[in-house]
Design an enzyme around this catalytic site. Structure first.
Site, PDB file in Angstrom:
ATOM      1  N   HIS A 194       0.824  -1.217   0.000  1.00  0.00           N
ATOM      2  CA  HIS A 194       0.000   0.000   0.000  1.00  0.00           C
ATOM      3  C   HIS A 194       0.857   1.266   0.000  1.00  0.00           C
ATOM      4  CE1 HIS A 194       0.007  -0.100   4.570  1.00  0.00           C
ATOM      5  NE2 HIS A 194      -0.097   1.209   4.440  1.00  0.00           N
ATOM      6  N   ASP A 208       1.130  -7.728   2.322  1.00  0.00           N
ATOM      7  CA  ASP A 208       1.196  -6.289   2.017  1.00  0.00           C
ATOM      8  C   ASP A 208       2.655  -5.819   1.882  1.00  0.00           C
ATOM      9  OD1 ASP A 208       0.828  -3.582   1.791  1.00  0.00           O
ATOM     10  OD2 ASP A 208      -0.565  -3.405   3.472  1.00  0.00           O
ATOM     11  N   SER A 219       3.606   2.191   8.545  1.00  0.00           N
ATOM     12  CA  SER A 219       3.396   1.242   7.458  1.00  0.00           C
ATOM     13  C   SER A 219       4.725   1.009   6.769  1.00  0.00           C
ATOM     14  CB  SER A 219       2.415   1.815   6.442  1.00  0.00           C
ATOM     15  OG  SER A 219       1.135   1.856   6.980  1.00  0.00           O
TER      16      SER A 219
END
Ligand code: ASP
Length: 718
Positions: free
Chosen positions: A84, A220, A653
């Site tokens: 992402h 991810d 992240s």
């Protein structure tokens, strides 16, 4: 009974020693938490984590494009981050013919790696406490605006002299609401190429349904490579560049983890607000979150429906949809968590104790802390309508119909500001940005967004805070926003590339600018913008100055009056931090207990024919054949994701999850839905971060994507 009590007590003790609130500045670990980290299982010293004089773990940590975190995983500049985080770049290289979002992308050699203009990777060279220097010319009682102006200019002087004669840059940020300041010397690389990304059916498996959710099965991750000049220094994108040699790259642990194992997260958490008062938390829960959720309900419905109509629109809106949906779902979870946890009452209870101690401390501190909570109460009543207008302005202007922001670009042609000799260059620049804008633009979608979102935006604002465009829609269109939007899209020159180019080709200075001023899209953006500048901003700035002073004093008061409440750590502000905890499950509600690992069996259990839970055929076969190679756990299974009690937020992240030896065990990418409240209040019993197991990442690279050559670059510890 006695034994039972002791057991409960012990349980409580082990539990609380596992869940750790806090995001620590790496250069301060030694004095603050080193021994605690070691008692929980860290085998390293604070110097191994951060060292200015020799290479240390911090040299492997990258701020990815100023937002996410990434890390160096080979001596050849190979960089690991989330899918992402690389999503925009993956989308940018995708087309209907070469759909990397759907199919994934893997460069089979360095020559096939894809360049990304504007993408950058930043390393931290040094962290320094500059509080004394920054505050040297300020004094108590000085008007806030003046104080801030002095601080801003002092920061420039300090920063400039720190980087003089080097190619480094600097960042100086306030901590603890301006009670402290730290400087970060940085080194920024601008040639960062896409190496590989799994298909979205792996990298985004579960899509919005699974986002912020445990149990999770998302791979991810994506990989990039940093390039440097021949001297290993930053350089603009060029074929002459060579793979960057990092000062440190992370060894990769192949043994996995078990419940109770020590973990730490090293990265750049974006923003938290742990020391808000009950007044601010009440505003977030009751007004801010519900209203911004509503704005995004509207946009997500429209964008979601459009994305289903064609592959082209699906690709065009992929990154935008994700960006809007990510915060939308987080806010929903945050509100649920804060309400379930009685956050307002807890803050009020804290404030009661603060006040009691403030009153007792009068002999020592005078009245400094005694009136502050009353002042907060009064100020919050005053500031709320302005803060709310700003929050809603963000939703319409930055996350709403793009035609508004795009039209704003043409203000650059305003003859009052533009020198005649700059006209040609400005027209060229506008044509270039128009080309980029329309590549990912679908006019019918944007028109729908305009009709629906403008209506919602104006309807929630107090009459005195509404832009003049409200009267136009009411009077000229009978309050029909769809009709208004349809007309705007028909008449405006800013709704298609052809119209923009035709207009710019014939552009003739002042006369043409008059046409811009009459353009309905430009009129709309100016109406919103001028309303903000005249009716909202001045008062908001004034009140925010007052609020800054209160926040700073309150923060200082908390640390002074309630020193034993917790080990105080500064709110996240996109600077380098370390959080630590343990691999641990949790109980999200009565009767439910979550195990901290998931395996590929769960992927097959979730698999269905919807887009969100499609599993690529090859992955199904690998799982069915248990063809996991060296990546399986000692239990014979392929672990996919795991959770731990590290305090993280957005910006973390892509952060590495490290074991007690500082080896890479996973890649942080999310938190559980119950945890999203941790940006405001960390509850150790339920706040968990979500990581993808590094062995699943390597399994996908090697077995699924046949890119074992990348794994060969890495240092695997077995
Ligand atoms: N998935 C999250 C984000 O993108 C990371 C987090 O907030 O924990 O913001």
């Amino acid at each position: 009974m006695k034994q039972f009590c002791i057991a409960v007590l012990l349980l409580g003790l082990t539990f609380s020693s596992r869940a750790k609130e806090g995001m620590w500045i790496p250069s301060l670990i030694k004095n603050l938490v080193e021994s605690d980290m070691q008692s929980m299982g860290m085998k390293l010293s604070a110097e191994d984590l951060y060292n200015f004089n020799k290479s240390s773990l911090k040299d492997a940590i990258v701020h990815f494009n100023g937002g996410c975190t990434a890390e160096m995983i080979s001596d050849n500049g190979l960089l690991l981050t989330n899918h992402h985080c690389g999503y925009y770049q993956i989308q940018t290289h995708s087309s209907v013919e070469n759909d990397y979002l759907t199919n994934g992308f893997w460069a089979k050699s360095k020559e096939e790696e894809l360049k990304n203009p504007n993408l950058f990777a930043t390393f931290i060279i040094k962290i320094e406490d500059v509080t004394k220097k920054v505050l040297a010319n300020t004094r108590d009682g000085m008007p806030e605006a003046k104080r801030q102006a002095i601080i801003d200019s002092t920061i420039k002087v300090i920063g400039k002299s720190a980087v003089e004669g080097t190619h480094y840059e600097y960042i100086i940020r306030p901590f603890f609401y301006g009670n402290q300041y730290y400087m970060f010397l940085t080194e920024k690389y601008n040639d960062v190429r896409l190496v590989g990304a799994p298909p979205s059916s792996i990298g985004k498996f579960g899509f919005d349904t699974d986002n912020w959710v445990w149990p999770r099965h998302t791979g991810d991750f994506s990989m990039f490579r940093i390039y440097a000049d021949k001297d290993n220094k930053p350089a603009d994108i060029s074929d002459d560049n060579v793979p960057y040699k990092p000062r440190y790259s992370l060894p990769i642990n192949m043994n996995g983890t078990k419940p109770g194992d020590f973990t730490m997260i090293y990265g750049f958490p974006g923003r938290t607000s742990e020391y808000l008062t009950s007044y601010a938390v009440e505003y977030t829960i009751k007004k801010q979150n519900p209203n911004r959720i509503k704005m995004r309900d509207i946009s997500l419905d429209i964008i979601g429906a459009s994305m289903k109509t064609s592959d082209k629109v699906r690709i065009q809106y992929a990154a935008k949809q994700s960006r809007i949906a990510n915060a939308w779902k987080k806010w929903i979870g945050q509100n649920k968590g804060l309400i379930a946890n009685d956050a307002i009452a807890k803050k009020q209870e804290l404030e009661k104790r603060f006040l009691a101690n403030a009153n007792m401390s009068i002999p020592k501190h005078g009245l400094k802390y005694t009136k502050i909570l009353n002042k907060f109460e009064v100020l919050y009543k005053e500031i709320e309508p302005y803060a709310f207008s700003w929050d809603m302005f963000i939703e319409i202007y930055y996350y709403g119909p793009e035609v508004i922001r795009f039209a704003m670009n043409f203000n650059k042609l305003n003859p009052e500001k533009l020198k005649p000799e700059d006209l040609e260059k400005t027209l060229e620049g506008l044509k270039k940005s128009a080309k980029g804008h329309f590549k990912n633009y679908h006019d019918a979608t944007d028109q729908k967004l305009l009709g629906a979102m403008l209506k919602q935006y104006l309807s929630v604002l107090d009459e005195t805070k509404r832009a003049a465009i409200y009267a136009t829609v009411e009077d000229d269109f009978g309050g029909d926003y769809e009709k208004y939007a349809a007309r705007l899209f028909k008449k405006s020159n800013f709704t298609s590339l052809e119209k923009v180019n035709a207009f710019l080709d014939k552009y003739k200075g002042e006369k043409s600018f008059k046409k811009i001023q009459k353009d309905p899209a430009y009129k709309l953006c100016m109406s919103l913008y001028n309303n903000y500048q005249k009716n909202i901003r001045p008062e908001l700035v004034r009140l925010n100055n007052e609020l800054n002073l209160l926040n700073r004093t309150y923060m200082e008061g908390l640390m002074t009056l309630l020193p034993k409440d917790k080990k105080y750590y500064p709110d996240a502000n996109s600077t380098l931090r370390i959080a630590y905890g343990k691999v641990d499950g949790y109980e999200p509600k009565d009767g439910v207990k979550y195990y901290p690992f998931t395996t590929t069996e769960g992927i097959l259990a979730k698999k269905d024919t919807t887009k969100e839970f499609t599993v690529p055929k090859k992955l199904v076969t690998l799982i069915e054949n248990k063809d996991y190679g060296q990546y399986a756990d000692s239990d014979g299974k392929m672990h996919v994701c795991f959770i731990a009690s590290n305090h993280t937020t957005g910006g973390n992240s892509g952060s590495p999850a490290l074991n007690g030896n500082g080896e890479l065990i996973g890649l942080n990418f999310d938190r559980t839905w119950e945890s999203t409240m941790s940006d405001i209040m960390f509850d150790p019993t339920i706040c968990r971060n979500i990581m993808v197991d590094i062995r699943y990442v390597l399994f996908i690279v090697d077995k699924y994507a046949d890119s074992g050559h990348l794994v060969e670059e890495m240092n695997l510890i077995k």
